[in-house]
Motif scaffolding. Structure first.
Motif, PDB file in Angstrom:
ATOM      1  N   VAL A  20      39.110 -40.373 -24.564  1.00 41.85           N
ATOM      2  CA  VAL A  20      37.857 -40.192 -23.839  1.00 41.85           C
ATOM      3  C   VAL A  20      36.684 -40.642 -24.700  1.00 41.85           C
ATOM      4  N   ARG A  21      36.732 -40.334 -25.969  1.00 46.58           N
ATOM      5  CA  ARG A  21      35.644 -40.746 -26.863  1.00 46.58           C
ATOM      6  C   ARG A  21      35.528 -42.262 -26.934  1.00 46.58           C
ATOM      7  N   GLN A  22      36.650 -42.928 -26.939  1.00 45.38           N
ATOM      8  CA  GLN A  22      36.615 -44.393 -26.950  1.00 45.38           C
ATOM      9  C   GLN A  22      36.034 -44.934 -25.644  1.00 45.38           C
ATOM     10  N   TRP A  23      36.415 -44.334 -24.527  1.00 44.00           N
ATOM     11  CA  TRP A  23      35.892 -44.745 -23.229  1.00 44.00           C
ATOM     12  C   TRP A  23      34.387 -44.510 -23.161  1.00 44.00           C
ATOM     13  N   VAL A  24      33.945 -43.354 -23.636  1.00 44.20           N
ATOM     14  CA  VAL A  24      32.521 -43.020 -23.639  1.00 44.20           C
ATOM     15  C   VAL A  24      31.742 -43.981 -24.523  1.00 44.20           C
ATOM     16  N   ARG A  25      32.321 -44.353 -25.652  1.00 40.60           N
ATOM     17  CA  ARG A  25      31.628 -45.254 -26.568  1.00 40.60           C
ATOM     18  C   ARG A  25      31.392 -46.622 -25.932  1.00 40.60           C
ATOM     19  N   ARG A  26      32.359 -47.097 -25.142  1.00 34.30           N
ATOM     20  CA  ARG A  26      32.172 -48.382 -24.462  1.00 34.30           C
ATOM     21  C   ARG A  26      31.016 -48.307 -23.465  1.00 34.30           C
ATOM     22  N   VAL A  27      30.915 -47.182 -22.752  1.00 35.14           N
ATOM     23  CA  VAL A  27      29.803 -47.013 -21.814  1.00 35.14           C
ATOM     24  C   VAL A  27      28.479 -46.987 -22.561  1.00 35.14           C
ATOM     25  N   ALA A  28      28.424 -46.229 -23.645  1.00 34.03           N
ATOM     26  CA  ALA A  28      27.184 -46.116 -24.414  1.00 34.03           C
ATOM     27  C   ALA A  28      26.756 -47.469 -24.983  1.00 34.03           C
ATOM     28  N   ASP A  29      27.702 -48.270 -25.401  1.00 36.39           N
ATOM     29  CA  ASP A  29      27.378 -49.597 -25.923  1.00 36.39           C
ATOM     30  C   ASP A  29      26.774 -50.484 -24.834  1.00 36.39           C
ATOM     31  N   ASP A  30      27.298 -50.387 -23.629  1.00 38.02           N
ATOM     32  CA  ASP A  30      26.735 -51.169 -22.525  1.00 38.02           C
ATOM     33  C   ASP A  30      25.325 -50.711 -22.188  1.00 38.02           C
ATOM     34  N   LEU A  31      25.102 -49.407 -22.190  1.00 42.58           N
ATOM     35  CA  LEU A  31      23.749 -48.904 -21.949  1.00 42.58           C
ATOM     36  C   LEU A  31      22.778 -49.404 -23.006  1.00 42.58           C
ATOM     37  N   ALA A  32      23.208 -49.370 -24.256  1.00 46.62           N
ATOM     38  CA  ALA A  32      22.340 -49.823 -25.348  1.00 46.62           C
ATOM     39  C   ALA A  32      21.995 -51.300 -25.220  1.00 46.62           C
ATOM     40  N   SER A  54      27.038 -36.178 -20.159  1.00 43.86           N
ATOM     41  CA  SER A  54      26.459 -35.614 -21.385  1.00 43.86           C
ATOM     42  C   SER A  54      26.992 -36.319 -22.621  1.00 43.86           C
ATOM     43  N   ALA A  55      28.278 -36.668 -22.598  1.00 48.14           N
ATOM     44  CA  ALA A  55      28.860 -37.357 -23.750  1.00 48.14           C
ATOM     45  C   ALA A  55      28.274 -38.748 -23.902  1.00 48.14           C
ATOM     46  N   VAL A  56      28.051 -39.445 -22.807  1.00 49.83           N
ATOM     47  CA  VAL A  56      27.474 -40.796 -22.877  1.00 49.83           C
ATOM     48  C   VAL A  56      26.030 -40.731 -23.362  1.00 49.83           C
ATOM     49  N   GLY A 237      43.429 -45.677 -17.131  1.00 49.81           N
ATOM     50  CA  GLY A 237      43.952 -45.903 -18.472  1.00 49.81           C
ATOM     51  C   GLY A 237      43.058 -45.347 -19.562  1.00 49.81           C
ATOM     52  N   ALA A 238      42.169 -44.441 -19.201  1.00 52.19           N
ATOM     53  CA  ALA A 238      41.246 -43.893 -20.205  1.00 52.19           C
ATOM     54  C   ALA A 238      41.948 -42.955 -21.173  1.00 52.19           C
ATOM     55  N   LEU A 239      42.960 -42.243 -20.688  1.00 51.23           N
ATOM     56  CA  LEU A 239      43.691 -41.304 -21.533  1.00 51.23           C
ATOM     57  C   LEU A 239      44.933 -41.965 -22.104  1.00 51.23           C
ATOM     58  N   GLY A 240      45.287 -41.575 -23.316  1.00 55.40           N
ATOM     59  CA  GLY A 240      46.447 -42.157 -23.975  1.00 55.40           C
ATOM     60  C   GLY A 240      47.403 -41.091 -24.486  1.00 55.40           C
ATOM     61  N   ARG A 241      48.420 -41.540 -25.173  1.00 55.51           N
ATOM     62  CA  ARG A 241      49.468 -40.645 -25.674  1.00 55.51           C
ATOM     63  C   ARG A 241      48.900 -39.573 -26.604  1.00 55.51           C
ATOM     64  N   LEU A 242      47.983 -39.944 -27.460  1.00 52.86           N
ATOM     65  CA  LEU A 242      47.438 -38.971 -28.403  1.00 52.86           C
ATOM     66  C   LEU A 242      46.664 -37.870 -27.689  1.00 52.86           C
ATOM     67  N   ASP A 243      46.002 -38.204 -26.582  1.00 62.00           N
ATOM     68  CA  ASP A 243      45.284 -37.182 -25.815  1.00 62.00           C
ATOM     69  C   ASP A 243      46.253 -36.145 -25.241  1.00 62.00           C
ATOM     70  N   THR A 244      47.323 -36.644 -24.608  1.00 60.36           N
ATOM     71  CA  THR A 244      48.295 -35.721 -24.024  1.00 60.36           C
ATOM     72  C   THR A 244      48.992 -34.913 -25.111  1.00 60.36           C
ATOM     73  N   ALA A 245      49.289 -35.543 -26.244  1.00 57.38           N
ATOM     74  CA  ALA A 245      49.941 -34.827 -27.342  1.00 57.38           C
ATOM     75  C   ALA A 245      49.046 -33.716 -27.887  1.00 57.38           C
ATOM     76  N   SER A 246      47.740 -33.970 -27.959  1.00 56.51           N
ATOM     77  CA  SER A 246      46.818 -32.942 -28.458  1.00 56.51           C
ATOM     78  C   SER A 246      46.787 -31.737 -27.533  1.00 56.51           C
ATOM     79  N   VAL A 247      46.688 -32.007 -26.226  1.00 61.64           N
ATOM     80  CA  VAL A 247      46.643 -30.914 -25.261  1.00 61.64           C
ATOM     81  C   VAL A 247      47.958 -30.143 -25.264  1.00 61.64           C
ATOM     82  N   THR A 248      49.079 -30.842 -25.368  1.00 63.93           N
ATOM     83  CA  THR A 248      50.379 -30.186 -25.389  1.00 63.93           C
ATOM     84  C   THR A 248      50.520 -29.288 -26.609  1.00 63.93           C
TER      85      THR A 248
END
Length: 487
Positions: A20-32, A54-56, A237-248
């Motif tokens: 999610v942080r990576q996805w948010v960063r791409r949005v923030a870069d476009d805004l900038a 809020s994150a963006v 495709g915003a979420l990846g394996r590491l996200d699911t592993a963290s929640v698990t």
């Protein structure tokens, strides 16, 4: 990707997850860079729209929130213009309509049309800025008040933003509650077009940050918007394996100290790693489901389908479900394929780890065991194959000193040859002997194994063969393997 279906078990702060942080960063870069950004979420993820906004926004200060629907006062009734004077019939102005003699005379001479009673004036609506309704009015309310002589028909909010107040501000809108798709589409189309026509530098461009679900916009609008000055970010495709592993991991119950002593033993750690890997593989991008399954499942492969059905709150999935192989390449795209957008919006499919992932509820169907078994095999292979190879190398180091033939002869009889091991030395070549080759050397009497070493060899070889044939390990096989992987 499928965002969490609804608040439930602990999934951390969604925006703290790495994907999610990576996805948010791409949005923030476009805004900038001065681009308007539209964030497209599936309907089930609307509850997380505010968190993502809020994150963006982060620590930005140069932004304003567009008020939600119903926050502006309703415009009052139309105010009439000043009443016009009596209408003239074309007759001499000296005619006194109160003089009955003159009235009768004029009527006899020229007809009834010669005298007209003054018409009541028809009120004409006064066009004022408060007559502009909807989302544009809410955006306009963020700007300084108009001058009394301004004409809202020519001095609209788009001209004001690009001429009078072109200060690079970001205007933020949570559109998941908007009820006028056409008005929202018009806003997203007109402001960037007006900005482009004005030729503003990136630092001066007013820009929008809008989060919406697909049912809040006409179906074709996102594709019409995607261009140099507008970035459309799909929750695909915003979420990846590491996200699911963290929640698990954070939702797994802690083992009791009475059962494991002062800390988890080697087999317990490996068993937990296999369990968590299986949950991650089965649930994919469905974080709430992963958190739920993590609290319910005992880790036994044989109980997975029933526990998964309980976690999905269903025991039946769609009959005759087929994986959409025709759109497999869409898993690597930045948006769901057109043919899958309805399923994506309903949370039935997402992209995860480079694959199309249907909702795990489909795995609960009686006739769909193949897919569930495949996911278990993937999880077992990812977790256990490296450990099996470590155990094989350790076993080879133990039994090679018992060889009854020379190293050269051992390699000639059982080795894979220099072409396979490259330029490795004699020692490395011997330690690379595979489980089947070690078993052949034992059978031929060229290597001596103790009873315990023989049991380990057979257990490792059996597990390795099952995984090599795309089969997961049954519970009894897994339990036996765990005792051999760790002392």
């Amino acid at each position: 990707m499928t965002a969490p279906e609804s608040p439930g078990p602990d999934i951390h702060d969604l925006t703290s997850l790495p994907g999610v942080r990576q996805w948010v960063r791409r949005v923030a870069d476009d805004l900038a860079a001065g681009r308007t950004c539209l964030l497209m979420l599936p309907t089930g993820a609307a509850a997380y729209a505010e968190d993502l906004l809020s994150a963006v926004i982060g620590d930005r200060t140069h932004w304003l929130r567009i008020p939600p629907p119903g926050t502006l006062p309703e415009p009052g009734p139309d105010e009439p213009e000043e009443e016009p004077g009596p209408q003239w019939s074309g007759q001499p102005a000296v005619l006194d309509l109160d003089d009955t003699f003159l009235t009768d005379l004029m009527t006899a001479a020229f007809g009834a049309d010669a005298v007209r009673t003054p018409l009541s004036p028809r009120a004409r609506p006064r066009t004022t800025p408060d007559r502009v309704k909807g989302i544009e009015a809410r955006l306009d309310s963020l700007l300084p008040s108009r001058t009394p002589d301004s004409d809202p028909m020519t001095d609209d909010v788009y001209r004001r933003l690009t001429v009078d107040y072109a200060d690079g501000r970001t205007y933020v809108l949570n559109a998941t509650d908007e009820d006028d798709p056409d008005a929202l589409a018009r806003l997203l189309l007109r402001l960037p077009a007006t900005v482009k026509a004005a030729g503003l530098a990136p630092a001066q461009r007013p820009r929008l940050l809008v989060v919406a679900t697909s049912d809040r916009l006409p179906a074709t609008t996102p594709d019409q918007l995607a261009r140099d000055d507008v970035a459309v970010h799909w929750w695909w495709g915003a979420l990846g394996r590491l996200d699911t592993a963290s929640v698990t991991a954070v939702n797994r119950p802690s083992p009791s100290r009475a059962a494991v002593g002062y800390g988890p033993t080697g087999p317990t750690r490996i068993a937990e790693a296999v369990t968590q890997a299986s949950i991650v593989e089965v649930c994919g991008p469905h974080l709430v489901l992963a958190a739920t399954l993590a609290t319910l499942w005992d880790g036994r492969p044989e109980s997975l389908r029933a526990t998964l059905a309980t976690a999905c709150d269903t025991h039946l999935a769609t009959p005759g479900y087929q994986r959409p192989t025709a759109h497999r390449g869409g898993a690597l795209a930045h948006q769901p394929p057109d043919a899958l957008r309805a399923e994506w919006n309903d949370g039935a499919i997402d992209a995860w780890d480079g694959h199309l992932r249907p909702h795990p509820a489909t795995l609960c169907a009686t006739g769909n065991t193949t897919e569930l078994h495949k996911l278990l095999w993937v999880a077992h292979s990812r977790t256990l194959l490296p450990l099996i190879d470590d155990a094989r190398e350790s076993l080879a180091a133990q039994v090679l000193p018992t060889a009854t033939v020379s190293d050269e002869q051992m390699l000639r009889l059982y080795g894979s040859g220099p072409a396979t091991v490259g330029n490795a030395g004699m020692h490395d070549m011997l330690h690379a002997l595979e489980l089947g080759q070690l078993l052949s050397a034992k059978t031929n009497g060229h290597l001596h194994f103790t009873t315990q070493q023989s049991a380990t060899l057979h257990t490792l070889r059996n597990a390795r063969n099952l995984l090599s044939h795309r089969r997961y390990l049954p519970g009894t096989t897994l339990d036996l393997l765990l005792t051999k992987l760790s002392p």
